[in-house]
Motif scaffolding. Structure first.
Motif, PDB file in Angstrom:
ATOM      1  N   LEU A 178     -39.445 -20.291 -35.938  1.00 12.51           N
ATOM      2  CA  LEU A 178     -39.269 -20.134 -34.508  1.00 12.51           C
ATOM      3  C   LEU A 178     -38.520 -18.942 -34.670  1.00 12.51           C
ATOM      4  O   LEU A 178     -37.730 -19.231 -33.952  1.00 12.51           O
ATOM      5  N   LYS A 179     -39.321 -17.883 -34.338  1.00  9.74           N
ATOM      6  CA  LYS A 179     -38.442 -16.991 -33.808  1.00  9.74           C
ATOM      7  C   LYS A 179     -38.524 -16.288 -31.706  1.00  9.74           C
ATOM      8  O   LYS A 179     -39.320 -16.719 -31.908  1.00  9.74           O
ATOM      9  N   ASN A 180     -37.431 -15.161 -31.654  1.00  9.63           N
ATOM     10  CA  ASN A 180     -37.544 -14.835 -30.855  1.00  9.63           C
ATOM     11  C   ASN A 180     -38.168 -15.541 -29.640  1.00  9.63           C
ATOM     12  O   ASN A 180     -38.856 -15.320 -28.669  1.00  9.63           O
ATOM     13  N   ILE A 181     -37.353 -16.841 -29.302  1.00  8.67           N
ATOM     14  CA  ILE A 181     -37.704 -17.858 -28.051  1.00  8.67           C
ATOM     15  C   ILE A 181     -38.005 -17.345 -27.341  1.00  8.67           C
ATOM     16  O   ILE A 181     -36.109 -17.128 -27.485  1.00  8.67           O
ATOM     17  N   ARG A 182     -38.061 -17.517 -26.111  1.00 10.13           N
ATOM     18  CA  ARG A 182     -37.432 -16.841 -24.649  1.00 10.13           C
ATOM     19  C   ARG A 182     -37.994 -17.971 -24.020  1.00 10.13           C
ATOM     20  O   ARG A 182     -39.240 -18.173 -23.305  1.00 10.13           O
ATOM     21  N   LEU A 183     -36.837 -18.330 -23.422  1.00  6.34           N
ATOM     22  CA  LEU A 183     -36.626 -19.520 -21.899  1.00  6.34           C
ATOM     23  C   LEU A 183     -36.560 -19.293 -20.348  1.00  6.34           C
ATOM     24  O   LEU A 183     -35.296 -18.963 -21.221  1.00  6.34           O
ATOM     25  N   GLU A 184     -37.211 -19.149 -19.805  1.00  6.81           N
ATOM     26  CA  GLU A 184     -36.719 -18.978 -18.004  1.00  6.81           C
ATOM     27  C   GLU A 184     -36.848 -20.677 -17.203  1.00  6.81           C
ATOM     28  O   GLU A 184     -37.990 -21.382 -17.546  1.00  6.81           O
ATOM     29  N   ALA A 185     -36.078 -21.255 -16.494  1.00  4.11           N
ATOM     30  CA  ALA A 185     -35.979 -22.640 -15.669  1.00  4.11           C
ATOM     31  C   ALA A 185     -35.930 -22.352 -13.784  1.00  4.11           C
ATOM     32  O   ALA A 185     -35.008 -21.363 -14.680  1.00  4.11           O
ATOM     33  N   ALA A 186     -36.363 -23.498 -13.808  1.00  3.30           N
ATOM     34  CA  ALA A 186     -35.702 -23.424 -12.008  1.00  3.30           C
ATOM     35  C   ALA A 186     -35.930 -24.691 -11.284  1.00  3.30           C
ATOM     36  O   ALA A 186     -37.285 -24.825 -11.871  1.00  3.30           O
ATOM     37  N   PRO A 240     -40.323 -30.901  -8.185  1.00  2.00           N
ATOM     38  CA  PRO A 240     -40.833 -30.260 -10.039  1.00  2.00           C
ATOM     39  C   PRO A 240     -39.731 -28.981 -10.342  1.00  2.00           C
ATOM     40  O   PRO A 240     -39.953 -27.906  -9.716  1.00  2.00           O
ATOM     41  N   ALA A 241     -39.477 -28.856 -11.663  1.00  2.00           N
ATOM     42  CA  ALA A 241     -38.595 -27.870 -12.391  1.00  2.00           C
ATOM     43  C   ALA A 241     -40.062 -26.321 -12.438  1.00  2.00           C
ATOM     44  O   ALA A 241     -41.310 -27.303 -13.162  1.00  2.00           O
ATOM     45  N   SER A 242     -39.195 -25.563 -12.511  1.00  2.00           N
ATOM     46  CA  SER A 242     -41.082 -24.325 -13.400  1.00  2.00           C
ATOM     47  C   SER A 242     -40.570 -24.023 -14.395  1.00  2.00           C
ATOM     48  O   SER A 242     -39.375 -23.645 -14.198  1.00  2.00           O
ATOM     49  N   LEU A 243     -40.871 -23.366 -14.924  1.00  2.00           N
ATOM     50  CA  LEU A 243     -40.486 -23.503 -16.633  1.00  2.00           C
ATOM     51  C   LEU A 243     -42.041 -23.131 -17.703  1.00  2.00           C
ATOM     52  O   LEU A 243     -42.797 -22.484 -17.449  1.00  2.00           O
ATOM     53  N   SER A 244     -41.093 -21.579 -17.863  1.00  2.00           N
ATOM     54  CA  SER A 244     -41.503 -20.340 -18.883  1.00  2.00           C
ATOM     55  C   SER A 244     -41.341 -20.333 -20.393  1.00  2.00           C
ATOM     56  O   SER A 244     -40.514 -20.213 -20.350  1.00  2.00           O
ATOM     57  N   LEU A 245     -42.261 -20.621 -21.168  1.00  2.00           N
ATOM     58  CA  LEU A 245     -41.203 -20.647 -23.152  1.00  2.00           C
ATOM     59  C   LEU A 245     -42.428 -19.583 -24.141  1.00  2.00           C
ATOM     60  O   LEU A 245     -43.489 -19.510 -23.602  1.00  2.00           O
ATOM     61  N   SER A 246     -41.562 -18.620 -24.324  1.00  2.00           N
ATOM     62  CA  SER A 246     -42.269 -17.986 -25.181  1.00  2.00           C
ATOM     63  C   SER A 246     -41.668 -17.710 -26.778  1.00  2.00           C
ATOM     64  O   SER A 246     -40.909 -17.691 -26.922  1.00  2.00           O
ATOM     65  N   TYR A 247     -42.562 -17.490 -27.407  1.00  2.00           N
ATOM     66  CA  TYR A 247     -42.066 -17.755 -29.023  1.00  2.00           C
ATOM     67  C   TYR A 247     -42.542 -16.431 -29.500  1.00  2.00           C
ATOM     68  O   TYR A 247     -43.561 -16.311 -29.551  1.00  2.00           O
ATOM     69  N   ASP A 307     -30.606 -24.528 -10.960  1.00  2.00           N
ATOM     70  CA  ASP A 307     -31.356 -23.834 -10.128  1.00  2.00           C
ATOM     71  C   ASP A 307     -31.443 -22.026 -10.612  1.00  2.00           C
ATOM     72  O   ASP A 307     -33.152 -22.286 -10.957  1.00  2.00           O
ATOM     73  N   GLN A 308     -30.933 -21.921 -11.882  1.00  2.00           N
ATOM     74  CA  GLN A 308     -31.402 -21.091 -12.549  1.00  2.00           C
ATOM     75  C   GLN A 308     -31.443 -21.049 -14.411  1.00  2.00           C
ATOM     76  O   GLN A 308     -29.829 -21.192 -14.670  1.00  2.00           O
ATOM     77  N   VAL A 309     -32.058 -21.085 -15.728  1.00  2.00           N
ATOM     78  CA  VAL A 309     -32.033 -21.551 -16.647  1.00  2.00           C
ATOM     79  C   VAL A 309     -32.263 -20.336 -17.792  1.00  2.00           C
ATOM     80  O   VAL A 309     -33.623 -20.144 -17.098  1.00  2.00           O
ATOM     81  N   ARG A 310     -31.792 -19.582 -17.887  1.00  2.00           N
ATOM     82  CA  ARG A 310     -32.414 -18.667 -19.240  1.00  2.00           C
ATOM     83  C   ARG A 310     -31.593 -18.870 -21.009  1.00  2.00           C
ATOM     84  O   ARG A 310     -30.508 -18.895 -20.934  1.00  2.00           O
ATOM     85  N   LEU A 311     -32.692 -18.796 -22.291  1.00  2.00           N
ATOM     86  CA  LEU A 311     -32.741 -18.755 -22.861  1.00  2.00           C
ATOM     87  C   LEU A 311     -32.936 -17.215 -23.808  1.00  2.00           C
ATOM     88  O   LEU A 311     -34.014 -17.595 -23.409  1.00  2.00           O
ATOM     89  N   GLU A 312     -32.639 -16.595 -24.306  1.00  2.00           N
ATOM     90  CA  GLU A 312     -33.252 -15.393 -25.096  1.00  2.00           C
ATOM     91  C   GLU A 312     -32.656 -15.573 -26.538  1.00  2.00           C
ATOM     92  O   GLU A 312     -31.581 -15.567 -26.442  1.00  2.00           O
ATOM     93  N   ASN A 313     -33.545 -14.106 -27.487  1.00  2.00           N
ATOM     94  CA  ASN A 313     -32.998 -14.307 -28.727  1.00  2.00           C
ATOM     95  C   ASN A 313     -32.678 -15.494 -29.381  1.00  2.00           C
ATOM     96  O   ASN A 313     -31.632 -15.684 -29.819  1.00  2.00           O
ATOM     97  N   ALA A 314     -33.265 -16.253 -29.372  1.00  2.00           N
ATOM     98  CA  ALA A 314     -33.267 -17.432 -29.535  1.00  2.00           C
ATOM     99  C   ALA A 314     -34.211 -17.700 -31.529  1.00  2.00           C
ATOM    100  O   ALA A 314     -35.166 -17.605 -31.416  1.00  2.00           O
ATOM    101  N   ALA A 315     -33.420 -19.039 -32.283  1.00  2.00           N
ATOM    102  CA  ALA A 315     -34.175 -18.410 -33.358  1.00  2.00           C
ATOM    103  C   ALA A 315     -34.177 -20.667 -33.496  1.00  2.00           C
ATOM    104  O   ALA A 315     -33.180 -20.933 -33.710  1.00  2.00           O
ATOM    105  N   LEU A 316     -34.720 -21.095 -33.653  1.00  2.00           N
ATOM    106  CA  LEU A 316     -35.385 -22.548 -34.472  1.00  2.00           C
ATOM    107  C   LEU A 316     -35.682 -22.756 -35.524  1.00  2.00           C
ATOM    108  O   LEU A 316     -37.160 -22.370 -36.042  1.00  2.00           O
TER     109      LEU A 316
END
Length: 203
Positions: A175-183, A196-203, A150-159
């Protein structure tokens, strides 16, 4: 239940390799267990918290770590493993650092690790003492429950993404400061009519 450092695996093919975590806390209410083979396990509120999860790269890699995740928290209001759908109310991940490397043949370090763990590169042998591969039937595959996040959150990630071309040219994309939110993410679900799921990604 709380545990200290734990290792999932500590060697592959006789070579040192580790995956595990520094700390784990599990809490569950109203747990009932029937036949584990039929996934007859139920619980009320369930929460899993992992700290310092680390995965080594495949043996032979120059990387120190394939991935490290500082914090992971999974929480749900109720669990019924025999149900056709398992709902995870919240999955929170923080402090992920991962490195993906792809060689000139297009093979990634993730694929190499999968091959090493599953023995895909093992040569043929007549040693009857080795365990035989288990063939999963189509029925067993369909029996996997759908997992709804139902709720997924990824923060302060680096790849760190590295790719080596056929002419030995190296390409790097940090890639640094990756933040992902999904529902509303659904895993193991082949239902085309699912919302469909909703997704938000920033870096």
């Amino acid at each position: 239940v709380a545990t200290g450092p734990s290792l999932v695996v500590d060697a592959i093919g006789g070579q040192r390799w580790q995956a595990g975590w520094e700390g784990m806390d599990i809490s569950a209410t109203d747990v009932t267990v029937g036949d584990p083979a039929r996934r007859e396990i139920e619980a009320g509120a369930f929460r899993l918290h992992l700290q310092g999860t680390e995965v080594d790269p495949p043996p032979g890699s120059e990387l120190e770590k394939l991935a490290r995740l500082e914090e992971l928290t999974l929480a749900t209001k109720a669990v019924d493993l025999a149900s056709p759908e398992i709902v995870v109310d919240q999955l929170h991940m923080a402090g992920l650092n991962a490195s993906i490397q792809i060689d000139a043949k297009g093979v990634s370090n993730l694929q190499k690790l999968k091959t090493a763990l599953l023995g895909g590169g093992r040569s043929a042998t007549n040693d009857a003492s080795l365990p035989k591969a288990v063939t999963r039937s189509p029925t067993a595959e369909k029996a996997l429950p759908v997992i709804r996040l139902d709720q997924v959150r990824l923060e302060n990630a680096a790849l760190d993404y590295h790719r080596l071309s056929v002419d030995d040219t190296a390409y790097a994309f940090p890639l640094k400061n990756i933040r992902l939110e999904a529902a509303g993410l659904r895993l193991f679900d082949d239902l085309a009519t699912a919302a469909p799921a909703s997704l938000s990604l920033s870096y």
